[in-house]
Design a protein around this motif. Sequence first.
Motif, PDB file in Angstrom:
ATOM      1  N   ASN A 120      41.409  84.276  -1.419  1.00 43.86           N
ATOM      2  CA  ASN A 120      40.275  85.193  -1.473  1.00 43.86           C
ATOM      3  C   ASN A 120      40.274  86.049  -0.210  1.00 43.86           C
ATOM      4  O   ASN A 120      41.080  85.829   0.716  1.00 43.86           O
ATOM      5  CB  ASN A 120      38.961  84.441  -1.660  1.00 43.86           C
ATOM      6  CG  ASN A 120      38.640  83.524  -0.480  1.00 43.86           C
ATOM      7  OD1 ASN A 120      39.471  83.285   0.387  1.00 43.86           O
ATOM      8  ND2 ASN A 120      37.428  83.005  -0.452  1.00 43.86           N
ATOM      9  N   GLN A 121      39.392  87.032  -0.141  1.00 45.89           N
ATOM     10  CA  GLN A 121      39.422  87.959   0.993  1.00 45.89           C
ATOM     11  C   GLN A 121      39.102  87.275   2.317  1.00 45.89           C
ATOM     12  O   GLN A 121      39.637  87.654   3.355  1.00 45.89           O
ATOM     13  CB  GLN A 121      38.449  89.121   0.738  1.00 45.89           C
ATOM     14  CG  GLN A 121      38.932  90.089  -0.339  1.00 45.89           C
ATOM     15  CD  GLN A 121      38.239  91.429  -0.258  1.00 45.89           C
ATOM     16  OE1 GLN A 121      37.028  91.497  -0.090  1.00 45.89           O
ATOM     17  NE2 GLN A 121      39.009  92.507  -0.387  1.00 45.89           N
ATOM     18  N   ALA A 122      38.277  86.245   2.287  1.00 43.48           N
ATOM     19  CA  ALA A 122      37.938  85.529   3.511  1.00 43.48           C
ATOM     20  C   ALA A 122      38.992  84.501   3.896  1.00 43.48           C
ATOM     21  O   ALA A 122      38.894  83.885   4.957  1.00 43.48           O
ATOM     22  CB  ALA A 122      36.585  84.836   3.342  1.00 43.48           C
ATOM     23  N   LYS A 126      41.848  79.291  -2.307  1.00 47.27           N
ATOM     24  CA  LYS A 126      43.068  79.743  -2.992  1.00 47.27           C
ATOM     25  C   LYS A 126      42.937  79.409  -4.470  1.00 47.27           C
ATOM     26  O   LYS A 126      42.481  78.325  -4.836  1.00 47.27           O
ATOM     27  CB  LYS A 126      44.298  79.059  -2.396  1.00 47.27           C
ATOM     28  CG  LYS A 126      45.617  79.527  -3.006  1.00 47.27           C
ATOM     29  CD  LYS A 126      46.804  78.741  -2.454  1.00 47.27           C
ATOM     30  CE  LYS A 126      47.259  79.288  -1.140  1.00 47.27           C
ATOM     31  NZ  LYS A 126      48.575  78.701  -0.734  1.00 47.27           N
ATOM     32  N   VAL A 127      43.325  80.363  -5.326  1.00 49.80           N
ATOM     33  CA  VAL A 127      43.296  80.138  -6.764  1.00 49.80           C
ATOM     34  C   VAL A 127      44.722  80.113  -7.277  1.00 49.80           C
ATOM     35  O   VAL A 127      45.589  80.848  -6.810  1.00 49.80           O
ATOM     36  CB  VAL A 127      42.466  81.224  -7.489  1.00 49.80           C
ATOM     37  CG1 VAL A 127      43.092  82.602  -7.346  1.00 49.80           C
ATOM     38  CG2 VAL A 127      42.273  80.869  -8.954  1.00 49.80           C
ATOM     39  N   LEU A 139      40.248  75.438   1.286  1.00 51.73           N
ATOM     40  CA  LEU A 139      41.293  75.168   2.265  1.00 51.73           C
ATOM     41  C   LEU A 139      40.827  74.253   3.390  1.00 51.73           C
ATOM     42  O   LEU A 139      41.571  73.371   3.827  1.00 51.73           O
ATOM     43  CB  LEU A 139      41.821  76.482   2.840  1.00 51.73           C
ATOM     44  CG  LEU A 139      42.462  77.433   1.806  1.00 51.73           C
ATOM     45  CD1 LEU A 139      43.058  78.649   2.498  1.00 51.73           C
ATOM     46  CD2 LEU A 139      43.533  76.718   0.997  1.00 51.73           C
ATOM     47  N   VAL A 140      39.629  74.428   3.874  1.00 52.27           N
ATOM     48  CA  VAL A 140      39.196  73.643   5.028  1.00 52.27           C
ATOM     49  C   VAL A 140      39.075  72.162   4.698  1.00 52.27           C
ATOM     50  O   VAL A 140      39.345  71.294   5.526  1.00 52.27           O
ATOM     51  CB  VAL A 140      37.859  74.193   5.591  1.00 52.27           C
ATOM     52  CG1 VAL A 140      36.723  74.003   4.595  1.00 52.27           C
ATOM     53  CG2 VAL A 140      37.528  73.535   6.928  1.00 52.27           C
ATOM     54  N   ASN A 162      34.618  90.564  -5.436  1.00 60.35           N
ATOM     55  CA  ASN A 162      33.239  90.060  -5.448  1.00 60.35           C
ATOM     56  C   ASN A 162      33.168  88.534  -5.408  1.00 60.35           C
ATOM     57  O   ASN A 162      32.083  87.962  -5.504  1.00 60.35           O
ATOM     58  CB  ASN A 162      32.483  90.584  -6.675  1.00 60.35           C
ATOM     59  CG  ASN A 162      33.071  90.066  -7.985  1.00 60.35           C
ATOM     60  OD1 ASN A 162      34.033  89.298  -7.993  1.00 60.35           O
ATOM     61  ND2 ASN A 162      32.491  90.500  -9.102  1.00 60.35           N
ATOM     62  N   GLY A 163      34.302  87.871  -5.289  1.00 62.99           N
ATOM     63  CA  GLY A 163      34.332  86.411  -5.206  1.00 62.99           C
ATOM     64  C   GLY A 163      34.598  85.714  -6.519  1.00 62.99           C
ATOM     65  O   GLY A 163      34.857  84.505  -6.538  1.00 62.99           O
ATOM     66  N   ASP A 164      34.540  86.438  -7.636  1.00 64.53           N
ATOM     67  CA  ASP A 164      34.860  85.845  -8.937  1.00 64.53           C
ATOM     68  C   ASP A 164      36.364  85.569  -9.023  1.00 64.53           C
ATOM     69  O   ASP A 164      37.171  86.155  -8.303  1.00 64.53           O
ATOM     70  CB  ASP A 164      34.452  86.769 -10.076  1.00 64.53           C
ATOM     71  CG  ASP A 164      32.947  86.864 -10.255  1.00 64.53           C
ATOM     72  OD1 ASP A 164      32.221  86.128  -9.560  1.00 64.53           O
ATOM     73  OD2 ASP A 164      32.499  87.686 -11.087  1.00 64.53           O
TER      74      ASP A 164
END
Length: 827
Positions: A120-122, A126-127, A139-140, A162-164
Amino acid sequence: MKIPLIAAALSLSLAACSTTQFTEQANTIVPDKVLGAVANNAQSTDIITLEQIMADPDWFGRSPESWYWGADSNTIYYQQKQLGNPLRDLYSLELSNHNKVAPVALSIKHKVADKNGQLNQAKTHKVYTFNGDVFVKTLVSNTVKQLTFTSHNEENAIFLTNGDVAYQVANVFYAHNLQTGQIKELASLHMSAKPAGVSAPTSYLAKEQHKLINYIALQHKNSQLKQTQREQLATENQAINDSKFYFGKDNKVAQASLSPAGDKLLVSIASAESSRDKTDIMPNYITKDGVIGAEKVRARVANNRQYKEQLFILDLVKGTQQALSYKNLPGFDDDVLANVKAENFAREGKKYTSVKKARNIHIMQMYNPIKWSDDGKHLALMLEAWDNKTRWLTTVDFANNKLLTQHKLHDDAWINWRFNEFGWLAANANTTASLYYLSEESGYSHLYYKALNAKAIKLTSGKFEVSSVTPMQDNQRFIFKANKKHPGIYEIYQVDLAKNITPLTDLGGKNDYQLSPDEAKLLIEHSTVTMPPELYVQDLPSGDLKNNIDAVTRITHTVSEQFLAMPWTAPNVIAIASSKQKDPIYSKVYLPKNFDKTATKNRAVMFTHGAGYLQNAHLGWSGYFREFMFNSLLVQQGYVVIDMDYRASAGYGRDWRTAIYRHMGKPEVEDMRDGVQWLVENANVDAKRVGTYGGSYGGFLTLMSMFTDPDLFAAGSAIRLVSDWAYYNHGYTSNILNTPADDAIAYERSSPIYFAQGLNKPLLINAPMVDDNVFFEDTVRLVQRLIELEKQNFETAIYPVEPHGFVQPSSWLDEYRRIYKLFDNNL
């Protein structure tokens, strides 16, 4: 020109090719002293036997495969073949726990299958997909959540801005909200015409029917009312989602890619008609039910149809679809085969008139040819013409729905199927979005950087090939693989936007890599001529990299002690002068003891590698490992062996690659003759006692050399051979010879079957019968041709259950016993 046997400028010494220094306590290699393979082999007295080297290769080791970093930059995963069967097991290796290796249980395999996952952007999640379902890893905490539990095959999972999470099921695209669990259909692609609405009658009879029959008129009016209500509902009610897009009957989706913003979709549409003909079958005589099977196989280049795709941009917010025209591409309508066609027409007494005509264009068939920028605002595509003489790196102007060419590469021969990597560098407050790409335009594959609508900057240059590019997170540096210091040695390097190139490894041999997620380490697959691949880890130094290469740590030990103890012959890599062009022909030369001190002239064998565009005179482990071992066996028997990277081989730049354009088999045989002459002048070889063997393209060159230069070799074995290029596939052959319809001249002068009358020395043909790459038909037609020419000096061995690459050890053994006997009897 006579070249000394071991010249420092042209060769790597035997000692350099066979010595590896280990610091055993730390399992580290001293980089500046590693140029070779196995230590202390000279003490071994074992005899190499055909039975041993043609046995199941499990005996010498099962190297790590499909290796990758875990998300924590501490765990490494790799597959390893099971002993005695084709199944693979997955293993984990923890660097912080003394390189502890443990098998990954099947029950948790889904938790570590994120090799190709998308962040994801942050960069907190991970998908990825596993076994057709979608998973998200935090991940954390290293925790995994399964999003889908279906019998469908979900694929191409990405994070939207958008996080989807978005993913694809067949031709339908979905967005999955991780907070609410809501699933929204973004687009459904239909290969049919758009359903017609309720329209007014058009024919005379229909109009009269509506006038005269009230029932018909009423039914028509009611249908119109219902249609209007459905349209209003879809427009005004947000609970209704109409995401259908229609692309016509008898079509298929060739490519489709969703924007990370979730608002656009690129779709490439092609005809669903198959290029296969009903006659494209392969008989299989050894089947489980005892009857002959007719296996469907690929089309032949002689009857393969041209291929094109139509591009569309779908606006998923507005529900619109717009076709993208190729007319903005420079050279889209060039008649690139004008000279070729004119020559072929002239042979038939005709005149060819060249005209401008749109070429058939499609998305390049490569890994990930469609790239969106991280924010979804920009889209880049790698396109190619059907004739494969031009490629275009383009972006899309969404405002005007048109393609913008960022780079055009044209080659009068053909565009390389390698070296087409490209991608985006992220934009920030101070920069615009930029592209990086590889191009052979200078004669070698090099790395370029280009801000949109700006001039490209060449970051690397020289007589070496760049590949496997990884941009670093700062968007200022790239890591890549290159054969910079020697054509046969592949090291890992870094370059920045100021064009400063610094080496990251100094291991010798062949090296492939993957950068750790934290960009602190390299995972390296390292091999040498006599040592199969193993995995290593190297820390990346911070600050000034010059003269600061860290020691590398070996983390796997999969090669058997039996293999390490064998008396393999490490070849010299020699640069042999060419009689036809300026660049030397790099070759492996295997030398027996006292080769230059005997009164009797030596006998010799030339092995010719396959694939055409492949490199085998390198300092790494070869895919032709059986042939390497067979060559060592021959050396034990007193033979000199040579293995040449003839013109057309990989690793030496564009001109070397394309030297065979429209005439396969001529430059290569010229190089083979230079190789034999070098052996005569430098290795005490009797020119009348040289044999040759090779498979696939090597089988083709065995035929071409024995048919067109019949005094060059005293005997030869052609394995899984090509005898007529018109029967081979389109993708490979049309690049080099165009198509038979356009360039019959090229096919006739490049196909051994046209020169079979030249055979006057013993020939052994080894042919697998269920070869779906080079069909058994090539052997059958050639044998009939030889019979009709009344040739008596050939034999044919067939292998009823073998594909192109043999599988059964018994077949390998039988094949090489025959080859050994051929040489023993004739050399």
